[in-house]
Write a protein that holds these residues in place. Structure first.
Motif, PDB file in Angstrom:
ATOM      1  N   UNK A  24       0.793  -1.217   0.000  1.00 29.66           N
ATOM      2  CA  UNK A  24       0.000   0.000   0.000  1.00 29.66           C
ATOM      3  C   UNK A  24       0.826   1.268   0.000  1.00 29.66           C
ATOM      4  N   UNK A  25       0.113   2.367  -0.264  1.00 26.26           N
ATOM      5  CA  UNK A  25       0.754   3.680  -0.364  1.00 26.26           C
ATOM      6  C   UNK A  25      -0.277   4.749  -0.003  1.00 26.26           C
ATOM      7  N   UNK A  26       0.069   5.690   0.870  1.00 25.97           N
ATOM      8  CA  UNK A  26      -0.889   6.730   1.267  1.00 25.97           C
ATOM      9  C   UNK A  26      -0.989   7.882   0.265  1.00 25.97           C
ATOM     10  N   UNK A  27      -0.134   7.873  -0.771  1.00 20.07           N
ATOM     11  CA  UNK A  27      -0.159   8.949  -1.753  1.00 20.07           C
ATOM     12  C   UNK A  27      -1.225   8.674  -2.815  1.00 20.07           C
ATOM     13  N   UNK A  28      -1.550   9.691  -3.616  1.00 15.73           N
ATOM     14  CA  UNK A  28      -2.664   9.600  -4.557  1.00 15.73           C
ATOM     15  C   UNK A  28      -2.241   9.956  -5.985  1.00 15.73           C
ATOM     16  N   UNK A  29      -1.109   9.416  -6.443  1.00 16.21           N
ATOM     17  CA  UNK A  29      -0.671   9.673  -7.811  1.00 16.21           C
ATOM     18  C   UNK A  29      -1.761   9.223  -8.782  1.00 16.21           C
ATOM     19  N   UNK A  30      -2.135  10.093  -9.694  1.00 15.08           N
ATOM     20  CA  UNK A  30      -3.289   9.829 -10.556  1.00 15.08           C
ATOM     21  C   UNK A  30      -3.078   8.660 -11.495  1.00 15.08           C
ATOM     22  N   UNK A  31      -1.823   8.331 -11.798  1.00 12.60           N
ATOM     23  CA  UNK A  31      -1.513   7.296 -12.788  1.00 12.60           C
ATOM     24  C   UNK A  31      -1.243   5.933 -12.164  1.00 12.60           C
ATOM     25  N   UNK A  32      -1.100   5.864 -10.848  1.00 16.13           N
ATOM     26  CA  UNK A  32      -0.626   4.646 -10.188  1.00 16.13           C
ATOM     27  C   UNK A  32      -1.741   3.605 -10.108  1.00 16.13           C
ATOM     28  N   UNK A  33      -1.464   2.401 -10.586  1.00 14.82           N
ATOM     29  CA  UNK A  33      -2.502   1.406 -10.822  1.00 14.82           C
ATOM     30  C   UNK A  33      -2.977   0.681  -9.564  1.00 14.82           C
ATOM     31  N   UNK A  75      -0.257  15.662 -11.533  1.00 13.51           N
ATOM     32  CA  UNK A  75      -0.690  14.266 -11.380  1.00 13.51           C
ATOM     33  C   UNK A  75      -0.690  13.830  -9.914  1.00 13.51           C
ATOM     34  N   UNK A  76      -0.621  14.807  -9.020  1.00 12.11           N
ATOM     35  CA  UNK A  76      -0.735  14.588  -7.571  1.00 12.11           C
ATOM     36  C   UNK A  76       0.356  13.657  -7.028  1.00 12.11           C
ATOM     37  N   UNK A  77       1.519  13.725  -7.633  1.00 15.96           N
ATOM     38  CA  UNK A  77       2.651  12.950  -7.142  1.00 15.96           C
ATOM     39  C   UNK A  77       3.102  13.463  -5.774  1.00 15.96           C
ATOM     40  N   UNK A  78       2.966  14.780  -5.565  1.00 20.85           N
ATOM     41  CA  UNK A  78       3.346  15.416  -4.299  1.00 20.85           C
ATOM     42  C   UNK A  78       4.789  15.105  -3.928  1.00 20.85           C
ATOM     43  N   UNK A  79       5.664  15.165  -4.912  1.00 21.87           N
ATOM     44  CA  UNK A  79       7.083  14.934  -4.697  1.00 21.87           C
ATOM     45  C   UNK A  79       7.822  16.251  -4.862  1.00 21.87           C
ATOM     46  N   UNK A  80       8.608  16.611  -3.845  1.00 21.75           N
ATOM     47  CA  UNK A  80       9.428  17.810  -3.903  1.00 21.75           C
ATOM     48  C   UNK A  80      10.690  17.481  -4.692  1.00 21.75           C
ATOM     49  N   UNK A  81      10.708  17.907  -5.953  1.00 23.23           N
ATOM     50  CA  UNK A  81      11.767  17.498  -6.864  1.00 23.23           C
ATOM     51  C   UNK A  81      13.137  18.004  -6.415  1.00 23.23           C
TER      52      UNK A  81
END
Length: 451
Positions: free
Chosen positions: A221-230, A335-341
């Motif tokens: 599982x993952x608490x993030x909400x990346x729009x593309x993640x299956x 895409x709601x990755x919410x990653x600080x690049x």
């Protein structure tokens, strides 16, 4: 009920597919270095098989992809086993292939019930049961305990109605039961079925991870909400992170190394480093047991810090797989990755400085992609110089928010599920780039790097 679980053959246009165990099902062309190709371990099928056996049900798992079995050999194996229930894990790009083989199996091999599971089946249970009368059940989402409850049933609609997560037909038509919550205590599951499988054929040898290597799960599982993640949107249905007892994970790790003689271990968790304390506890278990083989993890770079990386390096971590997707912050945000690049880049540099190898993954063609953002990603890769790299076409799988976005925008280039294969072609455009332009840009990536 005697149950046969199967990862069906998938061969199309001189290409071989990978499905079960892969978050991104795709096909690739075989070459003389076949043994070095990526081959995922079929986790859900293997856990489900082990759970049935633990509960004293007769069960068998066939991985026809790993065994390089053709359809005639598969049909012979099914005839020989004569199951009462056949469980087939399917995916979007393999669905047409899987249905075609299921029809042949039904006609030639066995008069048994057939259940479908996996991401595609979980998204379209109603449509599949309406369109294919020979399919009896759909197991929706994380299906180990759904299958166990199904084989416990003596039969009849009344019994089936109690199986949460199950879709089936009754006299009124298609019936979809209430969804089942994800498994909260992963330690209740037995270790996945391995010894009846061709275990030394499975491989995820990024960054030169030695072979034979073995894939494990310490968490799901993952608490993030990346729009593309299956998987978080189709298999888990809830964005919950669940972890196993570190001591029990280390027990399995030690058995795989000492009992089955694997030379490396890869934790293919959705995100290994969600919980810093958990990472430290895992490292402590590995050091306490003096486990010396190389091991690797999949993690988020923006959740790392130098203290955690030093602890991982000190316990023998060999490599980390980081999913970045793009080097443009706006694309990541959209895409709601919410990653600080910016922070992630610093952690990648720290990872490398500590002697841990780095594998980076990118998706070309996410919303907002244009020639400038693609160039930024290319420059980023040139600057970072990862030890290994994957650049895929962004693929909007059904069941994801990315699919709904692409469909609403009319950006989908095909409605043929067979073409939702990010290893072979591009089936989405962006506002600025056509599919042909995205294909050309990816070719440019290939000419710049040894992918």
């Amino acid at each position: 009920m005697r149950t046969l679980l199967i990862n069906l053959p998938w061969n199309e246009n001189a290409r071989v597919g990978v499905r079960a165990g892969s978050r991104w099902p795709f096909t690739y062309k075989l070459d003389k270095d076949e043994a070095m190709h990526y081959l995922p371990f079929p986790f859900f099928l293997a856990y489900a098989t082990a759970l049935l056996k633990k509960n004293n049900f007769e069960a068998k798992l066939i991985d026809a992809i790993a065994e390089r079995m053709g359809e005639n050999q598969v049909i012979t194996e099914i005839k020989s086993y004569s199951p009462g229930l056949l469980v087939i894990e399917t995916s979007t790009p393999s669905f047409a292939n899987d249905i075609c083989l299921a029809i042949k199996i039904k006609e030639k091999a066995a008069d048994c019930k057939i259940a479908l599971c996996g991401p595609h089946a979980s998204v379209f249970p109603d449509e599949i049961l309406r369109d294919y009368g020979f399919i009896d059940f759909i197991l929706i989402g994380e299906y180990e305990y759904i299958l166990l409850d199904l084989v416990k049933q003596p039969g009849g609609d009344l019994d089936l109605s109690s199986v949460s997560g199950l879709a089936y037909r009754n006299i009124s038509g298609v019936k979809i039961n209430s969804l089942r919550s994800t498994i909260q205590n992963l330690d209740d599951l037995p270790w996945p079925e391995r010894e009846t499988l061709p275990i030394y054929k499975y491989n995820d040898g990024f960054c030169g991870l030695p072979r034979p290597n073995v894939q494990m799960w310490a968490s799901r599982g993952c608490p993030f909400h990346c729009s593309f993640c299956l998987w978080p949107q189709t298999m888990y249905l809830e964005h919950t992170y669940r972890k196993r007892d570190p001591a029990k994970v280390a027990d399995e790790m030690q058995w795989l190394i000492e009992g089955l003689r694997f030379k490396a271990v890869y934790f293919d968790d959705d995100v290994f480093n969600i919980d810093k304390n958990y990472v430290f506890n895992m490292c402590a278990e590995i050091k306490k047991r003096k486990i010396k083989v190389p091991w690797a993890v999949m993690s988020r770079a923006d959740l790392m810090d130098e203290e955690m990386l030093r602890e991982l390096a000190g316990s023998g971590l060999f490599a980390i797989k980081y999913g970045l997707e793009s080097a443009d912050q706006r694309i990541l945000d959209s895409c709601k990755k919410k990653l600080n690049l910016e922070y992630a880049s610093k952690m990648i540099e720290v990872t490398k400085r500590l002697g841990i190898k780095v594998h980076l993954t990118f998706c070309l063609g996410l919303p907002g992609e244009d020639r400038k953002t693609a160039r930024e990603t290319l420059d980023f890769i040139n600057n970072i110089q990862p030890d290994s790299l994957q650049v895929s076409y962004a693929t909007p799988f059904p069941g994801t928010k990315y699919y709904e976005y692409a469909k609403d925008k009319n950006y989908l280039l095909s409605g043929d599920w067979r073409e939702f294969d990010g290893g072979q072609g591009c089936i989405v455009r962006t506002e600025e780039l056509t599919g042909d332009e995205l294909r050309q840009i990816r070719n440019d990536f290939y000419s710049s790097f040894d992918l």
